[in-house]
Design a protein around this motif. Structure first.
Motif, PDB file in Angstrom:
ATOM      1  N   ASP A 131       0.813  -1.219   0.000  1.00  0.00           N
ATOM      2  CA  ASP A 131       0.000   0.000   0.000  1.00  0.00           C
ATOM      3  C   ASP A 131       0.845   1.266   0.000  1.00  0.00           C
ATOM      4  O   ASP A 131       0.622   2.176  -0.800  1.00  0.00           O
ATOM      5  CB  ASP A 131      -1.015   0.003   1.150  1.00  0.00           C
ATOM      6  N   TYR A 132       1.852   1.336   0.858  1.00  0.00           N
ATOM      7  CA  TYR A 132       2.669   2.554   0.888  1.00  0.00           C
ATOM      8  C   TYR A 132       3.655   2.603  -0.270  1.00  0.00           C
ATOM      9  O   TYR A 132       4.382   3.591  -0.435  1.00  0.00           O
ATOM     10  CB  TYR A 132       3.382   2.704   2.238  1.00  0.00           C
ATOM     11  N   ASN A 133       3.698   1.563  -1.079  1.00  0.00           N
ATOM     12  CA  ASN A 133       4.469   1.561  -2.321  1.00  0.00           C
ATOM     13  C   ASN A 133       3.599   1.872  -3.534  1.00  0.00           C
ATOM     14  O   ASN A 133       3.988   1.600  -4.672  1.00  0.00           O
ATOM     15  CB  ASN A 133       5.180   0.219  -2.488  1.00  0.00           C
ATOM     16  N   GLU A 134       2.413   2.425  -3.262  1.00  0.00           N
ATOM     17  CA  GLU A 134       1.463   2.865  -4.293  1.00  0.00           C
ATOM     18  C   GLU A 134       0.991   1.710  -5.160  1.00  0.00           C
ATOM     19  O   GLU A 134       0.689   1.887  -6.345  1.00  0.00           O
ATOM     20  CB  GLU A 134       2.054   3.993  -5.152  1.00  0.00           C
ATOM     21  N   GLY A 135       0.936   0.515  -4.578  1.00  0.00           N
ATOM     22  CA  GLY A 135       0.546  -0.664  -5.333  1.00  0.00           C
ATOM     23  C   GLY A 135      -0.889  -1.070  -5.104  1.00  0.00           C
ATOM     24  O   GLY A 135      -1.778  -0.232  -4.887  1.00  0.00           O
ATOM     25  N   PHE A 136      -1.133  -2.385  -5.129  1.00  0.00           N
ATOM     26  CA  PHE A 136      -2.477  -2.937  -5.061  1.00  0.00           C
ATOM     27  C   PHE A 136      -2.653  -3.763  -3.787  1.00  0.00           C
ATOM     28  O   PHE A 136      -1.720  -4.433  -3.340  1.00  0.00           O
ATOM     29  CB  PHE A 136      -2.749  -3.826  -6.278  1.00  0.00           C
ATOM     30  N   VAL A 137      -3.850  -3.718  -3.242  1.00  0.00           N
ATOM     31  CA  VAL A 137      -4.179  -4.525  -2.068  1.00  0.00           C
ATOM     32  C   VAL A 137      -5.594  -5.072  -2.228  1.00  0.00           C
ATOM     33  O   VAL A 137      -6.405  -4.531  -2.984  1.00  0.00           O
ATOM     34  CB  VAL A 137      -4.082  -3.719  -0.750  1.00  0.00           C
ATOM     35  N   LEU A 138      -5.890  -6.142  -1.481  1.00  0.00           N
ATOM     36  CA  LEU A 138      -7.206  -6.764  -1.578  1.00  0.00           C
ATOM     37  C   LEU A 138      -7.698  -7.178  -0.180  1.00  0.00           C
ATOM     38  O   LEU A 138      -7.751  -8.363   0.146  1.00  0.00           O
ATOM     39  CB  LEU A 138      -7.165  -7.974  -2.513  1.00  0.00           C
ATOM     40  N   PRO A 139      -8.039  -6.203   0.660  1.00  0.00           N
ATOM     41  CA  PRO A 139      -8.580  -6.526   1.973  1.00  0.00           C
ATOM     42  C   PRO A 139     -10.089  -6.684   1.912  1.00  0.00           C
ATOM     43  O   PRO A 139     -10.728  -6.434   0.879  1.00  0.00           O
ATOM     44  CB  PRO A 139      -8.218  -5.291   2.788  1.00  0.00           C
ATOM     45  N   PHE A 140     -10.685  -7.097   3.034  1.00  0.00           N
ATOM     46  CA  PHE A 140     -12.127  -6.970   3.175  1.00  0.00           C
ATOM     47  C   PHE A 140     -12.467  -6.611   4.615  1.00  0.00           C
ATOM     48  O   PHE A 140     -11.760  -6.991   5.556  1.00  0.00           O
ATOM     49  CB  PHE A 140     -12.894  -8.213   2.699  1.00  0.00           C
ATOM     50  N   ALA A 141     -13.521  -5.828   4.761  1.00  0.00           N
ATOM     51  CA  ALA A 141     -14.034  -5.488   6.085  1.00  0.00           C
ATOM     52  C   ALA A 141     -14.629  -6.745   6.703  1.00  0.00           C
ATOM     53  O   ALA A 141     -15.236  -7.566   6.009  1.00  0.00           O
ATOM     54  CB  ALA A 141     -15.093  -4.401   5.975  1.00  0.00           C
ATOM     55  N   ILE A 142     -14.421  -6.930   8.011  1.00  0.00           N
ATOM     56  CA  ILE A 142     -14.871  -8.157   8.673  1.00  0.00           C
ATOM     57  C   ILE A 142     -16.036  -7.876   9.624  1.00  0.00           C
ATOM     58  O   ILE A 142     -16.333  -6.731   9.956  1.00  0.00           O
ATOM     59  CB  ILE A 142     -13.720  -8.842   9.438  1.00  0.00           C
ATOM     60  N   ASP A 143     -16.667  -8.955  10.052  1.00  0.00           N
ATOM     61  CA  ASP A 143     -17.825  -8.844  10.931  1.00  0.00           C
ATOM     62  C   ASP A 143     -17.414  -8.765  12.404  1.00  0.00           C
ATOM     63  O   ASP A 143     -18.044  -9.353  13.281  1.00  0.00           O
ATOM     64  CB  ASP A 143     -18.796 -10.009  10.693  1.00  0.00           C
ATOM     65  N   LEU A 144     -16.336  -8.036  12.667  1.00  0.00           N
ATOM     66  CA  LEU A 144     -15.914  -7.619  13.997  1.00  0.00           C
ATOM     67  C   LEU A 144     -15.632  -6.128  13.893  1.00  0.00           C
ATOM     68  O   LEU A 144     -14.989  -5.686  12.928  1.00  0.00           O
ATOM     69  CB  LEU A 144     -14.660  -8.366  14.449  1.00  0.00           C
TER      70      LEU A 144
END
Length: 384
Positions: free
Chosen positions: A38-51
């Motif tokens: 992320d701080y290298n201006e690239g790509f990420v694939l997170p998801f928000a969780i049910d916590l």
């Protein structure tokens, strides 16, 4: 009204003898793949969780800020809205204080307020408990002040709070997942321009569960390990003559090896190959479904263990034990040096994988891990 809402409102009444103006929530996140990109201006694939973190907030007219957590024993923290200073914030209060500071830096007049925090995002587990707090507070104050900031602006505001106030050199992934997530989807984020695409991630529909293995080895983004990795990436980009490692292609790695010392090269190689793994994972989810991403999870963990060197024995044990017991893919998730691993597990094998991981930790004399499943959830919003 749900139990969670009633609980935080009840805690507010007890702490501050009155009713809040509202209740807001923001979830933690699991990063499916794309670590330190992320701080290298690239790509990420997170998801928000049910916590999630939940905050009950009431505006005050005297400029005082009073903060209370249902999880703490330190009582009510007191600050001033007109002069929020880092040295005045202790423990978890640094996160709401940082949001106030960052909003004021943007020219938004933040009044005094009373706030009660209730969160079920595990601390130190690599599930972004701190960003959940910040995003919940930012959402509440954005509405209560009438600031009208949109999600990308709130992302940058909370990142500013983390970087300049809290002192953690994080990127924008965690806030983006917490603020922009949607149930049933992962958040494909381009960290260069903040563009987001929601990618379907329905593990249960594919007969799979996403198992989180919290090693209970605490980590902190404010320590030197994270900062040194970021510095190595910046050095690599400078030597290679690019704005960020996002601009280095796989085919450039042979040249990079000749220009960089071994450690810096391996840091660069992780980021470059991890960016490609994110793109491959997104394509696999779109065309073949969750089971097809397993090899990318495995390769990501190996890269973080060997090239970026941010794993630890407990994380490696979690990954190896879960894979041996039937997980189709597994990796550490989060900033590293502790925290959690995730494993993609056939539903019928979940109990066996849990047992195998717990047994492996016991055999090695490690503290018993915390294991639970997560699903993609909606992002930050007002609850009441």
């Amino acid at each position: 009204m749900s139990w969670a809402i009633e609980h935080v409102i009840g805690a507010f009444r007890e702490a501050f003898d009155g009713e809040p103006d509202g209740v807001w929530t923001a979830p933690g996140r699991v990063n499916l793949i794309g670590e330190h990109t992320d701080y290298n201006e690239g790509f990420v694939l997170p998801f928000a969780i049910d916590l999630a973190a939940r905050v009950a907030v009431r505006v005050r007219s005297d400029g005082a800020i009073r903060l209370f957590s249902t999880a703490g024993s330190e009582g009510v923290a007191k600050l001033s809205a007109s002069e929020v200073r880092r040295e005045d914030a202790r423990g978890w209060s640094v996160y709401p204080a940082g949001v106030v500071w960052a909003l004021r830096e943007r020219g938004i007049r933040v009044p005094g307020f009373d706030l009660v925090l209730d969160s079920d995002v595990p601390l130190g587990a690599g599930l972004s408990s701190s960003h959940a707090i910040e995003c919940a507070v930012a959402s509440a104050l954005n509405e209560l002040t009438g600031a009208g900031l949109d999600a990308p602006e709130l992302v940058l505001t909370t990142q500013r709070a983390e970087n300049a106030f809290v002192g953690a050199p994080t990127g924008i992934m965690d806030q983006s997942a917490s603020l922009r997530g949607e149930a049933g989807h992962a958040v494909f984020l381009d960290c260069r321009d903040q563009s987001v695409e929601l990618v379907p991630f329905d593990a249960p529909g594919a007969g799979l569960v996403t198992l989180v293995i919290d090693t209970r080895v605490a980590h902190s983004h404010a320590d030197g390990g994270y900062a040194s990795r970021r510095a190595a990436c910046e050095l690599g980009a400078e030597v290679l003559g690019v704005k960020a490692l996002r601009d280095v292609a796989l085919g450039d790695l042979d040249e990079a090896r000749a220009l960089l010392d071994d450690t810096t090269f391996r840091r660069v190689r992780h980021v470059v190959t991890e960016d490609q793994r994110v793109l491959d994972t997104v394509q696999a989810l779109r065309t073949a479904g969750p089971a097809a991403i397993a090899p990318y999870l495995d390769a990501s963990h190996a890269s973080m263990r060997d090239d970026f060197e941010i794993s630890c024995d407990e994380l490696d044990t979690a990954v190896e034990a879960s894979r041996a017991a039937g997980a189709i893919g597994a990796r550490m998730t989060g900033g590293g040096f502790g925290g959690s691993a995730i494993a993609l597990v056939p539903a019928e094998d979940e109990a066996g994988v849990r047992d195998a991981v717990s047994a492996a930790f016991s055999e090695r004399g490690y503290r018993a891990p915390r294991l639970f499943t997560v699903s993609p959830a909606d992002g930050a919003r007002r609850l009441a």
